[in-house]
Scaffold this active site. Structure first.
Site, PDB file in Angstrom:
ATOM      1  N   LYS A  82      68.728  20.446  42.877  1.00  0.00           N
ATOM      2  CA  LYS A  82      67.900  20.768  41.704  1.00  0.00           C
ATOM      3  C   LYS A  82      68.637  20.371  40.429  1.00  0.00           C
ATOM      4  O   LYS A  82      68.075  19.784  39.504  1.00  0.00           O
ATOM      5  CB  LYS A  82      67.566  22.270  41.676  1.00  0.00           C
ATOM      6  CG  LYS A  82      66.737  22.746  42.838  1.00  0.00           C
ATOM      7  CD  LYS A  82      65.361  22.078  42.863  1.00  0.00           C
ATOM      8  CE  LYS A  82      64.554  22.449  44.072  1.00  0.00           C
ATOM      9  NZ  LYS A  82      63.359  21.622  44.259  1.00  0.00           N
ATOM     10  N   TYR A 123      71.630  22.867  48.237  1.00  0.00           N
ATOM     11  CA  TYR A 123      70.245  22.991  47.763  1.00  0.00           C
ATOM     12  C   TYR A 123      70.231  23.104  46.230  1.00  0.00           C
ATOM     13  O   TYR A 123      69.500  22.391  45.538  1.00  0.00           O
ATOM     14  CB  TYR A 123      69.568  24.229  48.379  1.00  0.00           C
ATOM     15  CG  TYR A 123      68.334  24.648  47.624  1.00  0.00           C
ATOM     16  CD1 TYR A 123      67.162  23.912  47.725  1.00  0.00           C
ATOM     17  CD2 TYR A 123      68.350  25.758  46.751  1.00  0.00           C
ATOM     18  CE1 TYR A 123      66.032  24.273  46.999  1.00  0.00           C
ATOM     19  CE2 TYR A 123      67.229  26.111  46.023  1.00  0.00           C
ATOM     20  CZ  TYR A 123      66.075  25.369  46.150  1.00  0.00           C
ATOM     21  OH  TYR A 123      64.963  25.711  45.413  1.00  0.00           O
ATOM     22  N   SER A 145      64.776  25.331  39.606  1.00  0.00           N
ATOM     23  CA  SER A 145      65.066  26.702  40.032  1.00  0.00           C
ATOM     24  C   SER A 145      66.066  27.339  39.091  1.00  0.00           C
ATOM     25  O   SER A 145      66.920  26.648  38.505  1.00  0.00           O
ATOM     26  CB  SER A 145      65.657  26.640  41.446  1.00  0.00           C
ATOM     27  OG  SER A 145      66.266  27.856  41.781  1.00  0.00           O
TER      28      SER A 145
HETATM   29  P1  NAD Z   1      57.824  25.089  51.044  1.00  0.00           P
HETATM   30  O1  NAD Z   1      58.839  24.658  52.030  1.00  0.00           O
HETATM   31  O2  NAD Z   1      56.853  26.147  51.452  1.00  0.00           O
HETATM   32  O3  NAD Z   1      56.978  23.835  50.523  1.00  0.00           O
HETATM   33  C1  NAD Z   1      57.532  22.567  50.419  1.00  0.00           C
HETATM   34  C2  NAD Z   1      56.569  21.597  51.092  1.00  0.00           C
HETATM   35  O4  NAD Z   1      57.109  20.273  50.968  1.00  0.00           O
HETATM   36  C3  NAD Z   1      56.395  21.872  52.586  1.00  0.00           C
HETATM   37  O5  NAD Z   1      55.019  21.899  52.902  1.00  0.00           O
HETATM   38  C4  NAD Z   1      57.099  20.699  53.273  1.00  0.00           C
HETATM   39  O6  NAD Z   1      56.467  20.360  54.489  1.00  0.00           O
HETATM   40  C5  NAD Z   1      56.988  19.619  52.215  1.00  0.00           C
HETATM   41  N1  NAD Z   1      58.044  18.595  52.220  1.00  0.00           N
HETATM   42  C6  NAD Z   1      59.383  18.754  52.277  1.00  0.00           C
HETATM   43  N2  NAD Z   1      59.988  17.550  52.214  1.00  0.00           N
HETATM   44  C7  NAD Z   1      59.010  16.617  52.105  1.00  0.00           C
HETATM   45  C8  NAD Z   1      58.990  15.210  52.004  1.00  0.00           C
HETATM   46  N3  NAD Z   1      60.111  14.485  52.016  1.00  0.00           N
HETATM   47  N4  NAD Z   1      57.795  14.589  51.909  1.00  0.00           N
HETATM   48  C9  NAD Z   1      56.633  15.269  51.915  1.00  0.00           C
HETATM   49  N5  NAD Z   1      56.590  16.607  52.020  1.00  0.00           N
HETATM   50  C10 NAD Z   1      57.763  17.274  52.112  1.00  0.00           C
HETATM   51  O7  NAD Z   1      58.612  25.534  49.722  1.00  0.00           O
HETATM   52  P2  NAD Z   1      58.071  26.275  48.416  1.00  0.00           P
HETATM   53  O8  NAD Z   1      58.633  27.630  48.407  1.00  0.00           O
HETATM   54  O9  NAD Z   1      56.631  26.062  48.274  1.00  0.00           O
HETATM   55  O10 NAD Z   1      58.846  25.447  47.313  1.00  0.00           O
HETATM   56  C11 NAD Z   1      58.266  24.342  46.653  1.00  0.00           C
HETATM   57  C12 NAD Z   1      59.312  23.725  45.725  1.00  0.00           C
HETATM   58  O11 NAD Z   1      59.764  24.717  44.816  1.00  0.00           O
HETATM   59  C13 NAD Z   1      60.546  23.210  46.453  1.00  0.00           C
HETATM   60  O12 NAD Z   1      60.990  22.042  45.832  1.00  0.00           O
HETATM   61  C14 NAD Z   1      61.545  24.337  46.253  1.00  0.00           C
HETATM   62  O13 NAD Z   1      62.860  23.874  46.311  1.00  0.00           O
HETATM   63  C15 NAD Z   1      61.176  24.808  44.860  1.00  0.00           C
HETATM   64  N6  NAD Z   1      61.596  26.192  44.604  1.00  0.00           N
HETATM   65  C16 NAD Z   1      61.210  27.181  45.473  1.00  0.00           C
HETATM   66  C17 NAD Z   1      61.633  28.484  45.231  1.00  0.00           C
HETATM   67  C18 NAD Z   1      61.238  29.586  46.179  1.00  0.00           C
HETATM   68  O14 NAD Z   1      61.828  30.657  46.113  1.00  0.00           O
HETATM   69  N7  NAD Z   1      60.253  29.416  47.041  1.00  0.00           N
HETATM   70  C19 NAD Z   1      62.432  28.795  44.116  1.00  0.00           C
HETATM   71  C20 NAD Z   1      62.779  27.762  43.241  1.00  0.00           C
HETATM   72  C21 NAD Z   1      62.357  26.456  43.506  1.00  0.00           C
HETATM   73  C1  UD1 Z   2      67.861  32.731  46.842  1.00  0.00           C
HETATM   74  C2  UD1 Z   2      68.774  31.576  46.582  1.00  0.00           C
HETATM   75  C3  UD1 Z   2      68.214  30.720  45.459  1.00  0.00           C
HETATM   76  C4  UD1 Z   2      66.806  30.269  45.816  1.00  0.00           C
HETATM   77  C5  UD1 Z   2      65.959  31.507  46.111  1.00  0.00           C
HETATM   78  C6  UD1 Z   2      64.584  31.150  46.589  1.00  0.00           C
HETATM   79  C7  UD1 Z   2      71.023  32.314  47.184  1.00  0.00           C
HETATM   80  C8  UD1 Z   2      72.377  32.705  46.687  1.00  0.00           C
HETATM   81  N1  UD1 Z   2      70.105  32.056  46.256  1.00  0.00           N
HETATM   82  O1  UD1 Z   2      67.793  33.525  45.675  1.00  0.00           O
HETATM   83  O2  UD1 Z   2      69.031  29.590  45.278  1.00  0.00           O
HETATM   84  O3  UD1 Z   2      66.241  29.551  44.739  1.00  0.00           O
HETATM   85  O4  UD1 Z   2      66.584  32.279  47.156  1.00  0.00           O
HETATM   86  O5  UD1 Z   2      64.622  30.494  47.824  1.00  0.00           O
HETATM   87  O6  UD1 Z   2      70.798  32.240  48.376  1.00  0.00           O
HETATM   88  N2  UD1 Z   2      68.653  40.563  50.012  1.00  0.00           N
HETATM   89  C9  UD1 Z   2      68.991  41.616  50.826  1.00  0.00           C
HETATM   90  N3  UD1 Z   2      68.715  41.508  52.155  1.00  0.00           N
HETATM   91  C10 UD1 Z   2      68.119  40.418  52.711  1.00  0.00           C
HETATM   92  C11 UD1 Z   2      67.760  39.336  51.857  1.00  0.00           C
HETATM   93  C12 UD1 Z   2      68.053  39.441  50.514  1.00  0.00           C
HETATM   94  O7  UD1 Z   2      69.528  42.604  50.351  1.00  0.00           O
HETATM   95  O8  UD1 Z   2      67.904  40.370  53.931  1.00  0.00           O
HETATM   96  C13 UD1 Z   2      68.927  40.665  48.554  1.00  0.00           C
HETATM   97  C14 UD1 Z   2      69.865  39.582  48.050  1.00  0.00           C
HETATM   98  O9  UD1 Z   2      71.198  40.007  48.149  1.00  0.00           O
HETATM   99  C15 UD1 Z   2      69.392  39.450  46.599  1.00  0.00           C
HETATM  100  C16 UD1 Z   2      67.906  39.796  46.655  1.00  0.00           C
HETATM  101  O10 UD1 Z   2      67.716  40.492  47.878  1.00  0.00           O
HETATM  102  O11 UD1 Z   2      70.031  40.407  45.828  1.00  0.00           O
HETATM  103  C17 UD1 Z   2      67.014  38.576  46.633  1.00  0.00           C
HETATM  104  O12 UD1 Z   2      67.446  37.677  47.629  1.00  0.00           O
HETATM  105  P1  UD1 Z   2      66.653  36.335  47.993  1.00  0.00           P
HETATM  106  O13 UD1 Z   2      65.233  36.662  48.221  1.00  0.00           O
HETATM  107  O14 UD1 Z   2      67.391  35.646  49.079  1.00  0.00           O
HETATM  108  O15 UD1 Z   2      66.702  35.503  46.644  1.00  0.00           O
HETATM  109  P2  UD1 Z   2      67.970  35.054  45.751  1.00  0.00           P
HETATM  110  O16 UD1 Z   2      69.244  35.340  46.424  1.00  0.00           O
HETATM  111  O17 UD1 Z   2      67.774  35.600  44.397  1.00  0.00           O
END
Ligand code: NAD
Ligand code: UD1
Length: 340
Positions: free
Chosen positions: A154, A150, A125
């Site tokens: 990473k 969290y 991330s």
């Molecule tokens: P998500 O929660 O929708 O998907 C993760 C999946 O992993 C889920 O289906 C959950 O049931 C499964 N899971 C969790 N722990 C597990 C375990 N121990 N064994 C087997 N399955 C397990 O999340 P996502 O948004 O699809 O994210 C996927 C990956 O990308 C995660 O590692 C997350 O941290 C990373 N990531 C997500 C974002 C984001 O904004 N969505 C941003 C950066 C990184």
């Molecule tokens: C957040 C996490 C980041 C994670 C990512 C995806 C933090 C500080 N960072 O990123 O680690 O990888 O989510 O899960 O939590 N906002 C509003 N109102 C809301 C929600 C969000 O104004 O109700 C604003 C936030 O202040 C930010 C932007 O929208 O400026 C995006 O927020 P968000 O979607 O939570 O993502 P990040 O904060 O960038």
């Protein structure tokens, strides 16, 4: 046909990636413990692709359950999505986050070594860049100090995997640093399906647009940005999914044990712009008020996308309007999310 084990493949990014892999001729096996996703996703994937994927309900921390998957299948590469991802929750239950995210990756890595599976793509991330605002972030930007457990998982897992590759130079590992994944599949059949009240911007806006939540609070309008609200690099989840296919392909070609790529669009969008784009997509106003800054937020965060373009041939195809349109379609078709 090469077989990819997709851990967490029932989740938001994983399920979209399963589709892209399948469309690009890969065979897919999914392992997920369903802690943050619903089994209905598998039915939806079948509707979209016409294929029923091999699914194991398994916890990646459970070595015996995971060994069975490696024994029963001839796996060519692994994409490890499995993990917990809620920033606020990670502050409340840090041990659960460290346990689940770190142990799951280490367990899978151990089995990859044991079964001589050499290619791994790991979901990292942009959070690893910490509180720096020296944008755009390049892959060479220094890693920062994370603000929550969290983020640290990473950060730590990147180090764990670098050390693993150093000791096992036959490994080919790709660390993908995602920026802000949003949007949904064009069919409206799968999308982000958070449990409870969402913390992230797009799921929250979607629920306000759909009428389940009353009003969005914009966290801060006094940032040093053009309109005072934070800028983020939102990337369509379908683009992100394609990035994974390109990463898997790249691991066949590279001699590097560890490769790191940002996956973003390279463009910052403000919260106000995101709200306006969503209003355009859904055709009505999104009620919002301005509130105080959220602790831990940085003003500006966007990617340098040069390296991913140069080496992976990755370039995002979709813009913020496409992201909002697909998000709205998913929300409208599934106002209560998916059933269990
Ligand atoms: P998500 O929660 O929708 O998907 C993760 C999946 O992993 C889920 O289906 C959950 O049931 C499964 N899971 C969790 N722990 C597990 C375990 N121990 N064994 C087997 N399955 C397990 O999340 P996502 O948004 O699809 O994210 C996927 C990956 O990308 C995660 O590692 C997350 O941290 C990373 N990531 C997500 C974002 C984001 O904004 N969505 C941003 C950066 C990184
Ligand atoms: C957040 C996490 C980041 C994670 C990512 C995806 C933090 C500080 N960072 O990123 O680690 O990888 O989510 O899960 O939590 N906002 C509003 N109102 C809301 C929600 C969000 O104004 O109700 C604003 C936030 O202040 C930010 C932007 O929208 O400026 C995006 O927020 P968000 O979607 O939570 O993502 P990040 O904060 O960038």
């Amino acid at each position: 046909m090469a077989t990819v084990l997709v851990t967490g493949g029932n989740g938001y990014i994983g399920s979209h990636t399963v589709i892209s892999l399948s469309e690009n001729g890969y065979d897919v096996i999914i392992a997920d413990n369903l802690i943050n996703s619903k089994m209905e996703v598998q039915n939806r994937l079948e509707k979209i692709t016409g294929k029923r994927f091999k699914f194991y309900k398994a916890d990646c921390c459970d070595e015996a359950a995971m060994r069975r998957i490696f024994e029963e299948n001839s796996i060519d590469s692994v994409i490890h999505f499995a993990g917990l991802k809620a920033v606020g929750e990670s502050v409340k239950i840090p041990l659960d986050y460290y346990q689940n995210n770190i142990v799951s990756m280490i367990t899978v890595a151990r089995l990859m070594k044991e079964f001589d599976v050499r290619k791994l793509v790991f979901s990292s991330s942009a959070t690893v860049y910490g509180m720096s605002e020296d944008v755009p972030f390049t892959e060479e930007s220094p890693l920062g100090v994370c603000t929550n457990p969290y983020g640290w998982t990473k950060w730590m897992l990147e180090q764990v995997l670098k050390d693993f590759a150093k000791a096992n130079p036959e490994m080919k590992i790709c660390l993908l640093r995602y920026f802000n994944p949003v949007g949904a599949h064009e069919s409206g059949l799968i999308g982000e399906d958070p449990r409870g009240i969402p913390n992230n911007l797009f799921p929250y806006i979607s629920k306000v647009a759909g009428g389940t939540l009353d009003c969005l609070t914009v966290f801060g309008d006094d940032y040093d940005t053009p309109d005072g609200t934070c800028l983020r690099d939102y990337i369509h989840v379908v683009d992100l999914a394609d990035g994974h296919v390109k990463a898997i392909d790249y691991l066949d070609k590279t001699d590097d044990c560890v490769s790191v790529f940002n996956i973003g669009t390279g463009k910052g969008t403000s919260v106000k712009e995101a709200v306006a784009a969503f209003e355009k997509a859904c055709g009505h106003e999104i009620k919002h008020v301005f509130g105080p800054r959220r602790p831990g937020d940085i003003a500006v965060c966007y990617a340098s996308t040069d390296k991913a373009y140069r080496l992976l041939g990755f370039k995002a195809r979709y813009n913020i309007d496409d992201m909002c349109t697909s998000c709205w379609k998913w929300q409208s078709m599934n106002p209560e999310g998916l059933s269990d």
